[in-house]
Design a protein around this motif. Structure first.
Motif, PDB file in Angstrom:
ATOM      1  N   THR A 243     -13.282  33.610 -26.096  1.00  0.00           N
ATOM      2  CA  THR A 243     -12.311  34.773 -26.527  1.00  0.00           C
ATOM      3  C   THR A 243     -11.037  34.716 -26.793  1.00  0.00           C
ATOM      4  OG1 THR A 243     -11.512  34.635 -24.014  1.00  0.00           O
ATOM      5  CG2 THR A 243     -13.491  35.677 -24.149  1.00  0.00           C
ATOM      6  N   SER A 245      -7.770  34.240 -29.142  1.00  0.00           N
ATOM      7  CA  SER A 245      -7.699  34.433 -30.893  1.00  0.00           C
ATOM      8  C   SER A 245      -6.918  33.471 -31.441  1.00  0.00           C
ATOM      9  CB  SER A 245      -6.747  35.813 -31.035  1.00  0.00           C
ATOM     10  OG  SER A 245      -7.338  36.888 -30.353  1.00  0.00           O
ATOM     11  N   GLN A 291     -10.290  38.256 -42.071  1.00  0.00           N
ATOM     12  CA  GLN A 291      -9.231  38.577 -41.803  1.00  0.00           C
ATOM     13  C   GLN A 291      -8.335  39.563 -42.763  1.00  0.00           C
ATOM     14  OE1 GLN A 291      -7.963  37.662 -38.630  1.00  0.00           O
ATOM     15  NE2 GLN A 291     -10.089  36.929 -38.759  1.00  0.00           N
ATOM     16  N   LEU A 294     -10.086  42.967 -42.128  1.00  0.00           N
ATOM     17  CA  LEU A 294      -9.746  43.595 -41.077  1.00  0.00           C
ATOM     18  C   LEU A 294      -8.113  44.215 -41.180  1.00  0.00           C
ATOM     19  CD1 LEU A 294     -10.414  41.086 -38.248  1.00  0.00           C
ATOM     20  CD2 LEU A 294     -11.382  43.295 -38.003  1.00  0.00           C
ATOM     21  N   PRO A 301     -12.923  46.392 -35.887  1.00  0.00           N
ATOM     22  CA  PRO A 301     -12.142  45.380 -34.948  1.00  0.00           C
ATOM     23  C   PRO A 301     -12.886  45.335 -33.537  1.00  0.00           C
ATOM     24  CG  PRO A 301     -10.911  47.704 -34.971  1.00  0.00           C
ATOM     25  CD  PRO A 301     -11.983  47.606 -36.160  1.00  0.00           C
ATOM     26  N   GLY A 302     -13.880  46.083 -33.303  1.00  0.00           N
ATOM     27  CA  GLY A 302     -14.563  45.961 -32.112  1.00  0.00           C
ATOM     28  C   GLY A 302     -15.775  44.785 -32.185  1.00  0.00           C
ATOM     29  N   ARG A 303     -16.221  44.662 -33.683  1.00  0.00           N
ATOM     30  CA  ARG A 303     -16.968  43.671 -33.806  1.00  0.00           C
ATOM     31  C   ARG A 303     -16.371  42.322 -34.274  1.00  0.00           C
ATOM     32  NH1 ARG A 303     -21.632  45.678 -37.440  1.00  0.00           N
ATOM     33  NH2 ARG A 303     -22.640  43.428 -36.955  1.00  0.00           N
ATOM     34  N   TYR A 304     -15.416  42.620 -34.793  1.00  0.00           N
ATOM     35  CA  TYR A 304     -14.722  41.364 -35.589  1.00  0.00           C
ATOM     36  C   TYR A 304     -13.211  41.176 -34.876  1.00  0.00           C
ATOM     37  CZ  TYR A 304     -18.536  41.732 -39.016  1.00  0.00           C
ATOM     38  OH  TYR A 304     -19.676  41.907 -39.539  1.00  0.00           O
ATOM     39  N   ARG A 305     -12.890  40.073 -34.382  1.00  0.00           N
ATOM     40  CA  ARG A 305     -11.482  39.868 -34.060  1.00  0.00           C
ATOM     41  C   ARG A 305     -10.465  39.304 -34.828  1.00  0.00           C
ATOM     42  NH1 ARG A 305     -13.789  35.668 -30.491  1.00  0.00           N
ATOM     43  NH2 ARG A 305     -12.720  33.658 -30.506  1.00  0.00           N
ATOM     44  N   ARG A 306      -9.392  39.578 -34.875  1.00  0.00           N
ATOM     45  CA  ARG A 306      -8.299  38.736 -35.428  1.00  0.00           C
ATOM     46  C   ARG A 306      -8.187  37.328 -35.225  1.00  0.00           C
ATOM     47  NH1 ARG A 306      -6.019  40.800 -39.652  1.00  0.00           N
ATOM     48  NH2 ARG A 306      -4.090  39.560 -39.351  1.00  0.00           N
TER      49      ARG A 306
END
Length: 369
Positions: A243, A245, A291, A294, A301-306
């Protein structure tokens, strides 16, 4: 080399990121004895104590450092003392012992010690000749002929410093150890829940030096070589299984060199560097692409995170050592790498720690693409 005596007793946290530590994911490159540079980096981070580790991914020497750090942290939690301190102790004990072990490549090691570099930064011709000799020998005779008893000093050292049963049962952080399946040519990621001695040995198994490491599975036995061929280190497991980042890469293999190699040893060494950096460059390209999308709001952004990417490296200094110096496990050379890594770790903390959790400190497009 810093001391690690005088443990600080404190309430034992339940996880690597508790006690107010900023959590990051660690990515540790492999590179033979150059892993002592990573030892120095980790010593600085652990001494500082403000960073916690949700997960560690590593290949080759990076996998060994990952296991040592996790084991030291586990012992600290079990004993109710500062896990940063016990992790430093595990790493220091292992690398110190390694520096005292007989080295089968002692001739190469000797000429890559204090006498490897000539004034002006040139490599000693004797070091190049011995490196070429080693390369020729390894291509004529395999480890199955040169080392029929499959003697591996890493096996003895790791078994002495890591309780694999205890670590498998109570790993304080997620581990992703990368190895190459010899038969399929695919990457294999070993997890902390299945950890055994053979797994870091497989991740660090250079095929021209050691026999392939065989590991039993549910459907049989598979042979493995060094994980650096397919993931040095593998970054993608961190995006699916964690989790945090923030991703902190400890890079020990130089990406670029100022000169074009024109001798056989130099060409062989440069080919090795490029090969062991290839997977990292591919993953960096993928990270930069995601990135950027994004930032342009073209991905959910709910599926891919920074990802906040950070890096500790000393490319100029590490490039001064030839690739064959990765066989040098002499105590003075390991200490030199340790000091270099420790200084780099403290420098990164001073300049970039405050960015953790807020922004990355690596310009991927400029530095990797």
């Amino acid at each position: 080399m810093s001391g690690t005596s005088g443990r600080r007793r404190k309430p034992a946290p339940s996880a690597a990121g508790d006690n107010g530590r900023k959590q990051v994911n660690l990515a540790l490159q492999g590179g033979g004895s150059h892993g002592a540079y990573t030892w120095g980096v980790l010593d600085a981070l652990l001494e500082d104590g403000r960073i916690g580790f949700e997960a560690i991914t590593g290949a080759s020497a990076g996998a060994i450092n990952a296991v040592l750090l996790a084991e030291g942290w586990r012992r600290g939690l079990a004993e109710g003392v500062d896990p940063c301190q016990t992790a430093r102790e595990r790493l220091t004990a292992f690398w110190t012992e390694l520096g005292t072990q007989p080295n089968p490549f002692s001739l190469v090691s000797h000429w890559h010690g204090p006498t490897a570099m000539l004034p002006g930064g040139a490599i000693n011709p004797m070091a190049q000749s011995l490196s070429l000799w080693l390369d020729i020998v390894s291509r004529v005779w395999s480890p199955y002929q040169l080392n029929p008893w499959n003697i591996n000093p890493l096996r003895v050292a790791l078994s002495r410093h890591v309780d694999f049963d205890a670590l498998r049962a109570a790993a304080p952080m997620k581990l992703f150890l990368c190895a190459t399946n010899v038969r399929t040519g695919r990457v294999r990621i070993f997890r902390e829940s299945e950890l055994q001695l053979e797994m870091p040995l497989a991740s660090a198994c250079l095929p021209f030096v050691f026999q392939a490491v065989e590991i039993a599975h549910e459907h049989g036995t598979e042979a493995y070589w060094d994980g650096g061929y397919l993931g040095n280190p593998a970054l993608w497991p961190l995006f699916y299984g964690t989790t945090s980042s923030d991703l902190l890469l400890v890079q020990i293999n130089p990406l670029a060199r100022a000169e074009v190699p024109d001798t056989a040893p130099e060409i062989a060494e440069r080919v090795s560097e490029i090969s062991f950096n290839a997977s990292l460059l591919h993953e960096m390209r993928a990270i930069e692409f995601v990135q950027r999308l994004l930032a342009e709001k073209k991905l959910d952004p709910g599926r891919y995170r920074r990802v906040f990417l950070h890096r500790i490296a000393s490319e100029t200094q590490m490039a001064a050592f030839g690739a064959s110096s990765k066989y040098d496990t002499s105590a003075p050379f390991l200490r030199r790498l340790f000091d270099l890594g420790r200084a780099a770790g403290h420098d990164w903390l001073e300049r970039h720690y405050h960015y953790v959790g807020h922004a990355g400190t690596v310009r991927i497009a400029e530095q990797y693409l």
